[in-house]
Motif scaffolding. Structure first.
Motif, mmCIF file in Angstrom:
data_model
loop_
_atom_site.group_PDB
_atom_site.id
_atom_site.type_symbol
_atom_site.label_atom_id
_atom_site.label_comp_id
_atom_site.label_asym_id
_atom_site.label_seq_id
_atom_site.Cartn_x
_atom_site.Cartn_y
_atom_site.Cartn_z
ATOM 1 N N CYS A 26 0.774 -1.092 0.117
ATOM 2 C CA CYS A 26 -0.195 -0.123 0.040
ATOM 3 C C CYS A 26 0.842 1.261 0.025
ATOM 4 O O CYS A 26 0.431 2.386 -0.594
ATOM 5 C CB CYS A 26 -1.053 -0.016 1.146
ATOM 6 N N HIS A 27 2.066 1.235 0.657
ATOM 7 C CA HIS A 27 2.915 2.585 0.728
ATOM 8 C C HIS A 27 3.448 2.575 -0.700
ATOM 9 O O HIS A 27 3.459 3.824 -1.108
ATOM 10 C CB HIS A 27 4.166 2.196 1.550
ATOM 11 N N GLY A 28 3.904 1.463 -1.212
ATOM 12 C CA GLY A 28 4.388 1.604 -2.668
ATOM 13 C C GLY A 28 3.249 2.149 -3.570
ATOM 14 O O GLY A 28 3.560 2.784 -4.555
ATOM 15 N N ALA A 29 2.068 1.602 -3.683
ATOM 16 C CA ALA A 29 1.042 1.979 -4.614
ATOM 17 C C ALA A 29 0.794 3.711 -4.220
ATOM 18 O O ALA A 29 0.323 4.205 -5.166
ATOM 19 C CB ALA A 29 -0.309 1.159 -4.435
ATOM 20 N N ALA A 30 0.708 4.028 -2.981
ATOM 21 C CA ALA A 30 0.276 5.367 -2.873
ATOM 22 C C ALA A 30 1.393 6.189 -3.421
ATOM 23 O O ALA A 30 1.267 7.499 -4.003
ATOM 24 C CB ALA A 30 0.118 5.601 -1.170
ATOM 25 N N SER A 31 2.676 5.844 -3.290
ATOM 26 C CA SER A 31 3.572 6.734 -3.809
ATOM 27 C C SER A 31 3.778 6.743 -5.182
ATOM 28 O O SER A 31 4.168 7.657 -6.157
ATOM 29 C CB SER A 31 5.100 6.188 -3.456
ATOM 30 N N PHE A 33 1.001 5.708 -7.423
ATOM 31 C CA PHE A 33 0.049 6.055 -8.184
ATOM 32 C C PHE A 33 -0.769 6.989 -7.617
ATOM 33 O O PHE A 33 -1.853 7.428 -8.116
ATOM 34 C CB PHE A 33 -0.990 4.903 -8.498
ATOM 35 N N GLY A 34 -0.378 7.807 -6.422
ATOM 36 C CA GLY A 34 -1.220 8.828 -5.898
ATOM 37 C C GLY A 34 -2.369 8.346 -4.993
ATOM 38 O O GLY A 34 -3.080 9.149 -4.739
ATOM 39 N N ILE A 35 -2.718 7.120 -4.915
ATOM 40 C CA ILE A 35 -3.915 6.684 -4.266
ATOM 41 C C ILE A 35 -3.642 6.445 -2.879
ATOM 42 O O ILE A 35 -2.589 6.752 -2.321
ATOM 43 C CB ILE A 35 -4.123 5.307 -4.774
ATOM 44 N N LEU A 36 -4.889 6.419 -1.987
ATOM 45 C CA LEU A 36 -4.542 6.050 -0.750
ATOM 46 C C LEU A 36 -3.850 7.191 0.032
ATOM 47 O O LEU A 36 -3.253 7.044 1.118
ATOM 48 C CB LEU A 36 -3.893 5.019 -0.308
ATOM 49 N N GLY A 37 -4.041 8.519 -0.340
ATOM 50 C CA GLY A 37 -3.556 9.606 0.102
ATOM 51 C C GLY A 37 -2.483 9.958 -0.580
ATOM 52 O O GLY A 37 -1.754 11.191 -0.417
ATOM 53 N N GLY A 38 -1.642 9.424 -1.530
ATOM 54 C CA GLY A 38 -0.630 9.668 -2.178
ATOM 55 C C GLY A 38 0.801 9.754 -1.417
ATOM 56 O O GLY A 38 0.851 9.168 -0.152
ATOM 57 N N GLY A 42 0.520 14.211 -0.787
ATOM 58 C CA GLY A 42 -0.522 13.782 -1.958
ATOM 59 C C GLY A 42 0.421 13.673 -3.104
ATOM 60 O O GLY A 42 1.358 14.216 -3.177
ATOM 61 N N GLY A 43 -0.337 13.311 -4.326
ATOM 62 C CA GLY A 43 0.350 13.119 -5.471
ATOM 63 C C GLY A 43 0.979 11.681 -5.573
ATOM 64 O O GLY A 43 0.882 10.798 -4.601
ATOM 65 N N SER A 44 1.845 11.647 -6.763
ATOM 66 C CA SER A 44 2.937 10.615 -6.861
ATOM 67 C C SER A 44 4.257 11.030 -7.193
ATOM 68 O O SER A 44 4.426 12.273 -7.365
ATOM 69 C CB SER A 44 2.325 9.778 -8.066
ATOM 70 N N ILE A 45 5.184 10.236 -7.043
ATOM 71 C CA ILE A 45 6.398 10.486 -7.189
ATOM 72 C C ILE A 45 6.737 10.398 -8.575
ATOM 73 O O ILE A 45 6.560 9.394 -9.328
ATOM 74 C CB ILE A 45 7.411 9.606 -6.227
ATOM 75 N N PRO A 46 7.464 11.371 -9.475
ATOM 76 C CA PRO A 46 7.845 11.414 -10.751
ATOM 77 C C PRO A 46 8.765 10.016 -11.120
ATOM 78 O O PRO A 46 9.634 9.674 -10.183
ATOM 79 C CB PRO A 46 8.697 12.476 -10.887
ATOM 80 N N VAL A 47 8.393 9.471 -12.118
ATOM 81 C CA VAL A 47 9.005 8.309 -12.518
ATOM 82 C C VAL A 47 10.788 8.340 -12.606
ATOM 83 O O VAL A 47 11.059 9.403 -13.076
ATOM 84 C CB VAL A 47 8.428 7.734 -13.886
#
Length: 153
Positions: A26-31, A33-38, A42-47
């Protein structure tokens, strides 16, 4: 009383593995894809951003593998190492203790995954489907083999 607890140990370990792996994924998905609070704020980490994006990929993939029990020990070793790196490179320079430097989750995940490296996946794991281990020989077979003379080949 402890007999019942000992019999449940592989299942408790499997539940521990599933929960820890899921939370880590979940931590990885949040970072990513910006889900679960990001990611932080908030947001996502640039590729490709070092080290955050790579850490998020390790979190998502490693956490999912651990939760499924697929390549558990290897995935747990990689995720434990990534959390040790996160703790010592990001958190520890601010302060020695995790409570003071905000590194509690890094420290707990690091030690939880290191525990799984040594204990294995527990009772319910995809690894068990691919296991090539055979059951140990029964007592009758062992004593028969020990009594029979060795035949040269």
């Amino acid at each position: 009383m402890f007999t019942h607890l000992n019999r449940a140990q592989p299942y408790a370990l499997a539940l521990f593995r599933i929960v820890i792996g899921f939370l880590f994924a979940c931590h990885g998905a949040a970072s990513l894809f910006g889900i679960l609070g990001g990611a932080m704020g908030g947001g996502s980490i640039p590729v490709g951003t070092w080290p955050g994006w790579y850490a998020a990929v390790i979190q998502l993939v490693g956490g999912a593998l651990v939760a499924l029990g697929l390549g558990t020990r290897v995935a747990a070793l990689a995720t434990s190492g990534s959390m040790a790196y996160a703790y010592f490179s990001v958190h520890q320079p601010d302060s020695l203790f995790p409570l003071q430097n905000g590194g509690e989750s890094s420290a707990v995940f690091c030690w939880a995954f290191l525990l799984l490296v040594f204990t294995g996946p527990g009772a319910v794991a995809v690894d068990r489907l691919f296991s090539t281990r055979t059951a140990p020989p029964r007592e009758e077979e062992r004593t028969t083999r020990e009594k029979s003379p060795a035949v040269p080949v």
